[in-house]
Motif scaffolding. Structure first.
Motif, mmCIF file in Angstrom:
data_model
loop_
_atom_site.group_PDB
_atom_site.id
_atom_site.type_symbol
_atom_site.label_atom_id
_atom_site.label_comp_id
_atom_site.label_asym_id
_atom_site.label_seq_id
_atom_site.Cartn_x
_atom_site.Cartn_y
_atom_site.Cartn_z
ATOM 1 N N ALA A 11 0.275 -1.165 -0.105
ATOM 2 C CA ALA A 11 0.066 -0.123 0.036
ATOM 3 C C ALA A 11 1.010 1.378 0.098
ATOM 4 C CB ALA A 11 -0.879 0.269 1.478
ATOM 5 N N CYS A 12 1.876 0.940 0.607
ATOM 6 C CA CYS A 12 3.059 2.510 0.517
ATOM 7 C C CYS A 12 3.345 3.004 -0.566
ATOM 8 C CB CYS A 12 4.004 2.025 1.085
ATOM 9 S SG CYS A 12 5.585 3.478 1.757
ATOM 10 N N SER A 13 3.078 4.417 -0.679
ATOM 11 C CA SER A 13 3.976 5.220 -1.952
ATOM 12 C C SER A 13 5.544 6.004 -1.575
ATOM 13 C CB SER A 13 2.319 5.894 -2.348
ATOM 14 O OG SER A 13 1.358 5.174 -3.287
ATOM 15 N N GLY A 14 5.691 5.981 -0.674
ATOM 16 C CA GLY A 14 7.039 5.874 -0.411
ATOM 17 C C GLY A 14 6.935 7.801 -0.271
ATOM 18 N N HIS A 15 5.925 8.004 0.147
ATOM 19 C CA HIS A 15 6.158 9.854 -0.185
ATOM 20 C C HIS A 15 5.938 10.680 0.803
ATOM 21 C CE1 HIS A 15 1.572 9.104 1.268
ATOM 22 N NE2 HIS A 15 1.350 8.880 0.001
ATOM 23 N N GLY A 16 6.481 9.860 2.502
ATOM 24 C CA GLY A 16 7.093 10.445 2.805
ATOM 25 C C GLY A 16 6.520 11.525 4.628
ATOM 26 N N LEU A 17 5.273 11.271 4.510
ATOM 27 C CA LEU A 17 4.842 12.387 4.956
ATOM 28 C C LEU A 17 4.698 11.313 7.244
ATOM 29 C CD1 LEU A 17 1.070 12.837 3.443
ATOM 30 C CD2 LEU A 17 3.400 14.162 3.701
ATOM 31 N N CYS A 18 5.087 10.148 6.774
ATOM 32 C CA CYS A 18 5.048 9.377 7.937
ATOM 33 C C CYS A 18 5.998 9.619 8.270
ATOM 34 C CB CYS A 18 5.052 7.614 7.904
ATOM 35 S SG CYS A 18 6.517 6.934 7.062
ATOM 36 N N TYR A 19 7.481 9.129 8.175
ATOM 37 C CA TYR A 19 8.733 9.659 8.993
ATOM 38 C C TYR A 19 8.575 11.556 9.024
ATOM 39 C CZ TYR A 19 10.580 9.151 4.241
ATOM 40 O OH TYR A 19 11.047 8.931 2.658
ATOM 41 N N MET A 55 -2.339 10.237 9.380
ATOM 42 C CA MET A 55 -1.429 11.237 7.478
ATOM 43 C C MET A 55 -1.180 10.442 7.508
ATOM 44 S SD MET A 55 1.148 12.941 8.089
ATOM 45 C CE MET A 55 0.529 14.687 8.655
ATOM 46 N N CYS A 56 -0.852 8.755 6.702
ATOM 47 C CA CYS A 56 -0.775 8.003 5.501
ATOM 48 C C CYS A 56 -2.258 8.113 4.784
ATOM 49 C CB CYS A 56 0.110 6.757 6.284
ATOM 50 S SG CYS A 56 0.145 5.839 4.862
ATOM 51 N N PRO A 57 -1.673 8.692 3.889
ATOM 52 C CA PRO A 57 -3.547 8.405 3.479
ATOM 53 C C PRO A 57 -3.240 7.678 1.964
ATOM 54 C CG PRO A 57 -1.147 9.888 1.726
ATOM 55 C CD PRO A 57 -0.272 9.270 2.970
ATOM 56 N N GLU A 58 -2.166 6.994 2.197
ATOM 57 C CA GLU A 58 -2.707 5.119 1.658
ATOM 58 C C GLU A 58 -2.982 4.284 2.792
ATOM 59 O OE1 GLU A 58 -2.736 5.632 -1.588
ATOM 60 O OE2 GLU A 58 -1.402 7.304 -1.642
ATOM 61 N N GLN A 59 -2.853 4.720 3.831
ATOM 62 C CA GLN A 59 -3.409 4.097 5.268
ATOM 63 C C GLN A 59 -2.386 2.855 5.223
ATOM 64 O OE1 GLN A 59 -7.674 2.972 4.482
ATOM 65 N NE2 GLN A 59 -8.545 5.496 5.336
ATOM 66 N N ALA A 60 -1.290 3.020 4.965
ATOM 67 C CA ALA A 60 -0.293 1.540 4.960
ATOM 68 C C ALA A 60 0.215 1.245 6.302
ATOM 69 C CB ALA A 60 0.873 2.251 3.870
ATOM 70 N N LEU A 61 -0.096 2.246 7.357
ATOM 71 C CA LEU A 61 0.486 2.052 8.721
ATOM 72 C C LEU A 61 -0.197 1.498 9.557
ATOM 73 C CD1 LEU A 61 2.547 5.874 9.364
ATOM 74 C CD2 LEU A 61 3.555 3.240 8.732
ATOM 75 N N THR A 62 0.088 0.890 10.480
ATOM 76 C CA THR A 62 -0.792 -0.009 11.740
ATOM 77 C C THR A 62 -0.216 0.271 12.472
ATOM 78 O OG1 THR A 62 -1.867 -1.305 9.831
ATOM 79 C CG2 THR A 62 -2.202 -2.040 12.052
#
Ligand code: SF4
Length: 66
Positions: A11-19, A55-62
């Motif tokens: 799911a992750c697109s790697g746009h880096g908002l999380c880090y 804030m992850c737009p792809e809901q890739a983090l749990t």
């Protein structure tokens, strides 16, 4: 009880908002993909980790507890 942050690599697109949001818990590797730095997530970083999840737009983090 411990909190764990996991990344859905598909799911992750790697746009880096999380880090940007939780830099003490999530960093990026050479490809710009997120890497979990702290597992379990330290109590003092839980709020930052929760913000990153939200804030992850792809809901890739749990964030899950065991
Ligand atoms: S914010 Fe979400 S999609 Fe973007 S790099 Fe982080 S985990 Fe991947």
């Amino acid at each position: 009880m411990a909190w764990h942050l996991t990344i859905d690599r598909e799911a992750c697109s790697g746009h880096g908002l999380c880090y940007g949001e939780a830099p003490d818990v999530i960093d990026s590797d050479d490809q710009g993909d997120p890497v979990i730095l702290e597992d379990p997530v330290p109590e003092g970083e839980l709020e930052a980790a929760q913000r990153a999840v939200q804030m992850c737009p792809e809901q890739a983090l749990t964030l899950s507890e065991d």
